[in-house]
Design a protein around this motif. Structure first.
Motif, mmCIF file in Angstrom:
data_model
loop_
_atom_site.group_PDB
_atom_site.id
_atom_site.type_symbol
_atom_site.label_atom_id
_atom_site.label_comp_id
_atom_site.label_asym_id
_atom_site.label_seq_id
_atom_site.Cartn_x
_atom_site.Cartn_y
_atom_site.Cartn_z
ATOM 1 N N ARG A 144 54.009 0.778 46.900
ATOM 2 C CA ARG A 144 54.258 1.622 45.727
ATOM 3 C C ARG A 144 53.402 1.181 44.547
ATOM 4 O O ARG A 144 52.996 2.000 43.721
ATOM 5 N N MET A 145 53.103 -0.103 44.485
ATOM 6 C CA MET A 145 52.231 -0.614 43.427
ATOM 7 C C MET A 145 50.815 -0.053 43.591
ATOM 8 O O MET A 145 50.177 0.356 42.614
ATOM 9 N N ALA A 150 46.756 3.806 41.722
ATOM 10 C CA ALA A 150 45.833 4.921 41.957
ATOM 11 C C ALA A 150 46.120 6.091 41.019
ATOM 12 O O ALA A 150 45.194 6.782 40.566
ATOM 13 N N GLN A 151 47.409 6.283 40.715
ATOM 14 C CA GLN A 151 47.787 7.386 39.825
ATOM 15 C C GLN A 151 47.507 7.067 38.362
ATOM 16 O O GLN A 151 47.351 7.963 37.538
ATOM 17 N N GLY A 152 47.501 5.769 38.034
ATOM 18 C CA GLY A 152 47.168 5.360 36.670
ATOM 19 C C GLY A 152 48.295 5.450 35.668
ATOM 20 O O GLY A 152 48.063 5.331 34.469
ATOM 21 N N GLY A 153 49.530 5.660 36.140
ATOM 22 C CA GLY A 153 50.656 5.754 35.213
ATOM 23 C C GLY A 153 51.120 4.398 34.736
ATOM 24 O O GLY A 153 51.584 3.581 35.538
ATOM 25 N N ALA A 205 41.614 -5.185 33.789
ATOM 26 C CA ALA A 205 42.871 -5.925 33.918
ATOM 27 C C ALA A 205 43.766 -5.360 35.012
ATOM 28 O O ALA A 205 44.368 -6.114 35.789
ATOM 29 N N ARG A 206 43.864 -4.063 35.108
ATOM 30 C CA ARG A 206 44.766 -3.467 36.103
ATOM 31 C C ARG A 206 44.327 -3.810 37.523
ATOM 32 O O ARG A 206 45.160 -4.105 38.377
ATOM 33 N N ASP A 207 43.026 -3.769 37.770
ATOM 34 C CA ASP A 207 42.523 -4.110 39.106
ATOM 35 C C ASP A 207 42.828 -5.567 39.433
ATOM 36 O O ASP A 207 43.228 -5.895 40.559
#
Length: 280
Positions: A144-145, A150-153, A205-207
């Motif tokens: 789910r992470m 991928a959705q960027g929310g 940072a997210r990656d």
């Protein structure tokens, strides 16, 4: 934090009382489920008829057990709404201390230092103790992470981030560690220490956060305690650096905005037409 509100979702965790079938035995089983974190704050218990059938006790015995647990503050009854696990985890700090912490930057550094050490222990223990069910739960969270990434929310990523860390602590199977960290995560969720959106918005940072969570999961899944410990330390160390960088960026933006305002005002004053007869 994840909440279970569906009555059917928690029904199967209750088992038959095999011996004396007293209210004390019923209460002890529910206590154990709360202590081990199976039942969480806000979880709704099944209805009286269903719960009595699951535990194979009479409804009067069940009522006595529930009343005793409610009197001790472990359960709460909502009129017409059923019986729920009470908010028993509580807060690490009282509200005045929380407000004080929020205004002192050193508190963030101390909090992350604490998390770095404790989550290293949790990840190491999880790699040693995680059951197949623990690993299945962690794998589901990671899937789910990936999807949220991928959705960027942002909101969904933050929620799943907290769920992942809770699942790691649960897999460590140490109830003191579990409830202590749950309380700490509440402070984080409420933004007492730092604004996570600013950390997430830093370039790359997210990656990196996703890769770090995956590394922790894989070390736990593969039963590698030292790797799990290192992955947890690396993750919090990155959050420490990113948080400090976000604070510096905020300060730079604040100073730059003040400079721009001052120069704009100076330019306006200098270019303002003089009144006739005004002194040079």
């Amino acid at each position: 934090m994840h909440k279970q509100s569906d009555e059917a979702a928690v029904t199967t965790i209750f088992t038959a009382i095999e011996h004396s079938r007293t209210a004390d035995e019923v209460a002890r089983q529910i206590e154990a489920l709360i202590l081990e974190g199976v039942l969480r704050d806000g979880d709704r218990l099944p209805g009286e008829r269903e719960l009595a059938a699951d535990m194979e006790v009479s409804r009067p015995i069940l009522r006595d057990a529930l009343k005793a647990l409610e009197a001790r503050g472990l359960l709460a009854t909502r009129p017409g709404g059923g019986t729920f696990v009470a908010n028993i985890v509580g807060e690490v700090f009282a509200d005045p201390m929380r407000q004080l912490i929020a205004t002192h930057p050193k508190a963030t550094a101390d909090y992350l230092e604490y998390r770095r050490e404790v989550e290293a222990v949790a990840a190491e223990l999880a790699a040693r103790r995680a059951t197949q069910a623990d690993k299945a739960l962690l794998e589901d969270v990671i899937h789910r992470m990936h999807h949220a990434h991928a959705q960027g929310g942002f909101a969904e990523q933050v929620e799943i981030d907290a769920e992942f860390h809770n699942a790691v602590v649960e897999a460590a199977h140490n109830f003191v560690l579990l409830h202590t960290m749950r309380s700490c995560y509440r402070l984080l969720a409420e933004g007492v220490f730092y604004n996570r959106s600013k950390v997430f918005d830093l370039p790359g940072a997210r990656d990196r956060l996703l890769a770090q969570h995956v590394a922790i999961f894989e070390a736990i899944r593969d039963g590698k305690p030292e790797e799990a410990r290192k992955a947890a330390i690396d993750h919090i160390a990155f959050v420490e650096r990113a948080s400090a960088e976000a604070e510096r960026t905020d300060e730079w933006e604040r100073v730059a905005a003040l400079r721009l305002r001052q120069r704009t005002e100076n330019s306006t004053r200098n270019n303002k037409p003089k009144r006739p007869g005004a002194a040079e």
